[in-house]
Design a protein around this motif. Structure first.
Motif, short mmCIF file in Angstrom:
data_model
loop_
_atom_site.label_atom_id
_atom_site.label_comp_id
_atom_site.label_asym_id
_atom_site.label_seq_id
_atom_site.Cartn_x
_atom_site.Cartn_y
_atom_site.Cartn_z
N LEU A 20 10.53 -2.04 14.04
CA LEU A 20 9.84 -0.78 13.77
C LEU A 20 8.89 -0.92 12.58
N SER A 21 9.33 -1.63 11.51
CA SER A 21 8.40 -1.75 10.37
C SER A 21 7.18 -2.59 10.74
N ARG A 22 7.33 -3.45 11.75
CA ARG A 22 6.18 -4.27 12.15
C ARG A 22 5.23 -3.52 13.07
N VAL A 23 5.78 -2.61 13.89
CA VAL A 23 4.99 -2.05 14.99
C VAL A 23 4.43 -0.66 14.70
N ILE A 24 5.18 0.16 13.93
CA ILE A 24 4.74 1.54 13.72
C ILE A 24 3.32 1.66 13.13
N PRO A 25 2.95 0.81 12.15
CA PRO A 25 1.57 0.93 11.66
C PRO A 25 0.52 0.75 12.76
N PHE A 26 0.79 -0.15 13.71
CA PHE A 26 -0.17 -0.35 14.80
C PHE A 26 -0.31 0.92 15.63
N LYS A 37 -9.08 5.21 -0.15
CA LYS A 37 -8.18 4.82 -1.25
C LYS A 37 -7.13 3.84 -0.76
N LEU A 38 -6.61 4.12 0.44
CA LEU A 38 -5.55 3.25 0.98
C LEU A 38 -6.13 1.88 1.34
N VAL A 39 -7.37 1.86 1.85
CA VAL A 39 -8.02 0.59 2.16
C VAL A 39 -8.15 -0.24 0.89
N ASP A 40 -8.53 0.42 -0.21
CA ASP A 40 -8.63 -0.28 -1.50
C ASP A 40 -7.28 -0.82 -1.95
N PHE A 41 -6.27 0.02 -1.78
CA PHE A 41 -4.90 -0.39 -2.12
C PHE A 41 -4.52 -1.62 -1.31
N LEU A 42 -4.80 -1.57 -0.01
CA LEU A 42 -4.39 -2.67 0.88
C LEU A 42 -5.15 -3.96 0.59
N SER A 43 -6.36 -3.83 0.00
CA SER A 43 -7.12 -5.04 -0.29
C SER A 43 -6.41 -5.91 -1.31
N PHE A 44 -5.47 -5.33 -2.05
CA PHE A 44 -4.73 -6.11 -3.04
C PHE A 44 -3.43 -6.69 -2.47
N VAL A 45 -3.03 -6.20 -1.28
CA VAL A 45 -1.74 -6.63 -0.74
C VAL A 45 -1.62 -8.16 -0.62
N ASN B 79 12.49 -5.92 4.47
CA ASN B 79 11.32 -6.09 5.34
C ASN B 79 10.27 -5.02 5.19
N SER B 80 10.47 -4.08 4.27
CA SER B 80 9.52 -2.97 4.19
C SER B 80 8.13 -3.47 3.85
N ARG B 81 8.05 -4.67 3.25
CA ARG B 81 6.71 -5.22 3.01
C ARG B 81 5.97 -5.45 4.33
N MET B 82 6.74 -5.60 5.44
CA MET B 82 6.09 -5.78 6.75
C MET B 82 5.21 -4.58 7.09
N ILE B 83 5.62 -3.39 6.62
CA ILE B 83 4.83 -2.19 6.90
C ILE B 83 3.43 -2.35 6.30
N LEU B 84 3.40 -2.84 5.05
CA LEU B 84 2.10 -3.04 4.39
C LEU B 84 1.27 -4.10 5.10
N MET B 85 1.93 -5.21 5.46
CA MET B 85 1.19 -6.29 6.11
C MET B 85 0.68 -5.83 7.46
N SER B 86 1.57 -5.16 8.20
CA SER B 86 1.22 -4.69 9.53
C SER B 86 0.05 -3.70 9.45
N THR B 87 0.09 -2.82 8.44
CA THR B 87 -1.00 -1.86 8.25
C THR B 87 -2.30 -2.58 7.97
N THR B 88 -2.22 -3.64 7.15
CA THR B 88 -3.41 -4.41 6.81
C THR B 88 -4.00 -5.07 8.06
N VAL B 89 -3.11 -5.64 8.87
CA VAL B 89 -3.56 -6.38 10.05
C VAL B 89 -4.04 -5.45 11.17
N ALA B 90 -3.38 -4.30 11.30
CA ALA B 90 -3.66 -3.39 12.42
C ALA B 90 -5.14 -2.98 12.47
N ARG B 91 -5.78 -2.97 11.30
CA ARG B 91 -7.19 -2.55 11.28
C ARG B 91 -8.07 -3.46 12.13
#
Lengths: 107, 235
Positions: A20-26, A37-45, B79-91
């Motif tokens: 679920l943590s892998r798929v829900i964002p998709f 703002k979130l895009v900027d945040f993610l650029s540092f991930v 694994n909650s970091r997967m949420i961040l990675m997945s969000t980054t990649v999903a774009r």
């Protein structure tokens, strides 16, 4: 519950939580766009996650005390980093890292 | 690594990560076996959970007889970091159909994430399903085979650390971090170096107060926020 059921249920539950943590964002990003703002945040991930994964491996946690450094890993990081600068090849970097640690442990 | 996004390129690009998987996967198999689990259960963990650090957590909590809910929660937190990675990649897959996105997400790992983020620096921001999915599948298969070998070897190998295998993953993060900083054209180098230094301090400080498996995710959330603030204020 038998011990084999307990193990199997746990494996399934953990698998579901991870999936679920892998798929829900998709799924969510299909419907919504990310705010700037979130895009900027993610650029540092990438750099923050990779350095955090590296640094946390260099530390040995001791509850109630300051963390100690894993000296072997700290030392092995030096030639590994040098290999990164010189070769810029992930394969070379990983090999140099493994050999460095093996050599350090021999000494 | 070059700009090619074919399946063949993905296999070649993924080779360095294979060492990491072999090292950790075998270590997992050996440790799982040593903790008293059957080869089948150890293998199933890799098939179903497929998350390096979370699997180690699961094995140790299962062996300790922890309640199922708390093991699942721990897995989620690790694994909650997967949420961040997945969000980054999903774009990158917004235009592809959802099924493809879900497939990419299902097999996403720290390594394939980091590899893809690096790849994008070579392809001027392009990413394809074929490349990502192939890199993911190579990783998954390697992980499964390594786990299986590790659990079968479990009774024989007592010191995998002799070969420096346990450092493969760390070395890979060092390499990926360096290549990321060098290749990223959007963020200024000085800002990146400052954020990495902050990450180091955060990792050290949070290791004192947090359980080991929470450190990375909390550091990431704080580090990225601070990076964003720095970018707005100074850069």
């Amino acid at each position: 519950m038998s011990s084999s059921n307990y193990t199997l249920l746990t494996i399934l539950g953990c698998g579901l939580a991870t999936w679920l943590s892998r798929v829900i964002p998709f799924i969510l990003l299909k419907k919504f766009s990310l705010p700037e703002k979130l895009v900027d945040f993610l650029s540092f991930v990438p750099i923050v996650i990779m350095s955090a994964l590296w640094f946390s491996n260099l530390l040995l946690a001791k509850p109630g005390h300051l963390p100690q450094f894993n000296l072997e890993y700290v030392l092995a990081s030096i030639p590994t980093f040098a290999a990164a600068i010189i070769s810029k090849s992930l394969l070379v970097i990983v090999l140099v890292g493994m050999v460095s640690l093996a050599v350090i442990r021999l000494i | 690594m070059d700009s090619s996004l074919t399946k063949r390129a993905a296999v070649i690009d993924a080779i360095p990560t294979v060492f990491g998987y072999v090292g950790i996967g075998m270590a997992f198999g050996i440790i799982g076996k040593a903790s008293g689990f059957s080869t089948l259960n150890v293998f199933l963990m890799s098939v179903i959970i497929y998350a390096g650090s979370a699997q180690f957590t699961t094995v140790s909590m299962l062996a300790a007889g922890s309640p199922i809910a708390s093991i699942i929660l721990a897995t989620f937190l690790v694994n909650s970091r997967m949420i961040l990675m997945s969000t980054t990649v999903a774009r990158y897959f917004k235009k592809d159909n959802l099924g493809k996105g879900i497939l990419i997400g299902t097999f996403l790992t720290d390594e394939s994430f980091a590899l893809s983020i690096n790849k994008v620096n070579y392809t001027s921001g392009k990413m394809t399903f074929d490349w990502f999915n192939t890199a993911n599948i190579v990783s998954y298969i390697t992980w499964l085979i390594a786990t299986l070998i590790g659990s079968l070897l479990g009774s024989f190998v007592t010191s995998p650390e002799k070969f420096g295998l346990d450092f493969a993953l760390v070395a890979m993060f060092i390499g990926l971090l360096y290549l990321q900083v060098v290749g990223d054209k959007k963020l200024q180098k000085l800002l990146q170096v400052i954020v990495i230094a902050i990450t180091f301090v955060l990792t050290y400080l949070l290791t004192i107060v947090l359980p080991a498996n929470m450190v990375v995710i909390v550091v990431t959330l704080i580090g990225c926020s601070l990076g964003m603030v720095l970018k707005y204020v100074f850069f």
